[in-house]
Scaffold this motif. Sequence first.
Motif, PDB file in Angstrom:
ATOM      1  N   TRP A 158      16.001 -33.921  -9.885  1.00 13.01           N
ATOM      2  CA  TRP A 158      15.230 -34.484  -8.770  1.00 13.01           C
ATOM      3  C   TRP A 158      16.139 -34.820  -7.588  1.00 13.01           C
ATOM      4  CZ3 TRP A 158      14.779 -40.179  -7.863  1.00 13.01           C
ATOM      5  CH2 TRP A 158      13.995 -40.448  -6.732  1.00 13.01           C
ATOM      6  N   THR A 159      17.275 -35.423  -7.863  1.00  9.18           N
ATOM      7  CA  THR A 159      18.193 -35.839  -6.802  1.00  9.18           C
ATOM      8  C   THR A 159      18.736 -34.655  -6.020  1.00  9.18           C
ATOM      9  OG1 THR A 159      18.846 -37.783  -8.103  1.00  9.18           O
ATOM     10  CG2 THR A 159      20.317 -37.115  -6.318  1.00  9.18           C
ATOM     11  N   TYR A 160      19.003 -33.552  -6.707  1.00  9.77           N
ATOM     12  CA  TYR A 160      19.569 -32.383  -6.043  1.00  9.77           C
ATOM     13  C   TYR A 160      18.533 -31.576  -5.266  1.00  9.77           C
ATOM     14  CZ  TYR A 160      23.988 -33.095  -8.515  1.00  9.77           C
ATOM     15  OH  TYR A 160      25.172 -33.607  -8.976  1.00  9.77           O
ATOM     16  N   SER A 161      17.255 -31.930  -5.415  1.00  8.77           N
ATOM     17  CA  SER A 161      16.172 -31.366  -4.595  1.00  8.77           C
ATOM     18  C   SER A 161      16.094 -29.845  -4.652  1.00  8.77           C
ATOM     19  CB  SER A 161      16.331 -31.819  -3.132  1.00  8.77           C
ATOM     20  OG  SER A 161      16.356 -33.222  -3.053  1.00  8.77           O
ATOM     21  N   GLU A 165      12.558 -30.035  -8.318  1.00  4.17           N
ATOM     22  CA  GLU A 165      12.499 -31.398  -7.787  1.00  4.17           C
ATOM     23  C   GLU A 165      11.193 -32.111  -8.139  1.00  4.17           C
ATOM     24  OE1 GLU A 165      12.513 -33.791  -3.502  1.00  4.17           O
ATOM     25  OE2 GLU A 165      12.690 -31.607  -3.555  1.00  4.17           O
ATOM     26  N   LYS A 166      10.066 -31.475  -7.848  1.00  3.35           N
ATOM     27  CA  LYS A 166       8.775 -32.129  -8.077  1.00  3.35           C
ATOM     28  C   LYS A 166       8.478 -32.273  -9.563  1.00  3.35           C
ATOM     29  CE  LYS A 166       4.027 -32.147  -6.354  1.00  3.35           C
ATOM     30  NZ  LYS A 166       3.049 -31.467  -5.458  1.00  3.35           N
ATOM     31  N   VAL A 167       8.819 -31.258 -10.333  1.00  2.00           N
ATOM     32  CA  VAL A 167       8.613 -31.317 -11.784  1.00  2.00           C
ATOM     33  C   VAL A 167       9.398 -32.484 -12.378  1.00  2.00           C
ATOM     34  CG1 VAL A 167       8.999 -30.109 -13.964  1.00  2.00           C
ATOM     35  CG2 VAL A 167       8.166 -28.849 -11.973  1.00  2.00           C
TER      36      VAL A 167
END
Length: 266
Positions: A158-161, A165-167
């Motif tokens: 999530w942090t690395y986008s 990210e959304k999952v």
Amino acid sequence: MIAYKVIFGTITKTNREDAEWLVEDYISVLLHNGQICGEYFLVVQKEKLCAYLNVQGRNAYAMKYHCKYGIERLHKIIEFFGRKPQWTLIDDDIPKQNITWENAPFLYLFTHMGDRRSSLCRGDNGESISIYLIPGEHEQREEIYFWQQEYKTYDQAWTYSGALEKVAYKQLATSDSELAKAGQKIGKYIEKVTGIPTYYYLVRYWGRRTNEYARLCPSCGQNWSTEVNSNEFHHFPFKCDQCRLVSHLAVSYEDERQAVIGEWGG
């Protein structure tokens, strides 16, 4: 975390591989049991196999904290090297005593991608409680270890986008995700063996510009606002005693389309 150097014993070129395998097997058990944490390094110094590692608390390597698998591996180490491992403290910054769950008003589970501490924390001061101090069998402590590693993986994604990210955010922010359900199961176990109410922390990044304070518990739909206004992480503005969930106000209000993630669905 407290840094130690551990000397296992003398090795030769012909038995180094076997020696390293035994030591890594032993260290792996200590890691999964919550006695040590983070990365470790094996080196050979003056023909002796040594490890540099961090322990999770005072005397965490003591025999009384070993599980049955740790004791079994330790006996193999002693048989191979003909001696017990020699633990030498190399850290000046050591706590006066171990943090325990005793007399805590509540406990909560929280971790993040860069976390090397235990994921179990006291609700009155946020201090981390080492998992090896929790009553029970190795299998339960190992389950906590693997859950924390999985959580950190999702947090990193999530942090690395990136594409996930959304999952990953849904796993961190929703109360019925597989990650959250596994964490809540662990929380129930910890509450059972300690007798202390144990809560699961839900991430809240995206929020609503209006009525964010009024959002309901995502699990039961009831009011869970504590009306707490504090910069201390463990002072949660949202806390559901029925569902054993805690959370914070949102961090960003720039994209309200994402705010629905982790909210009560009705």
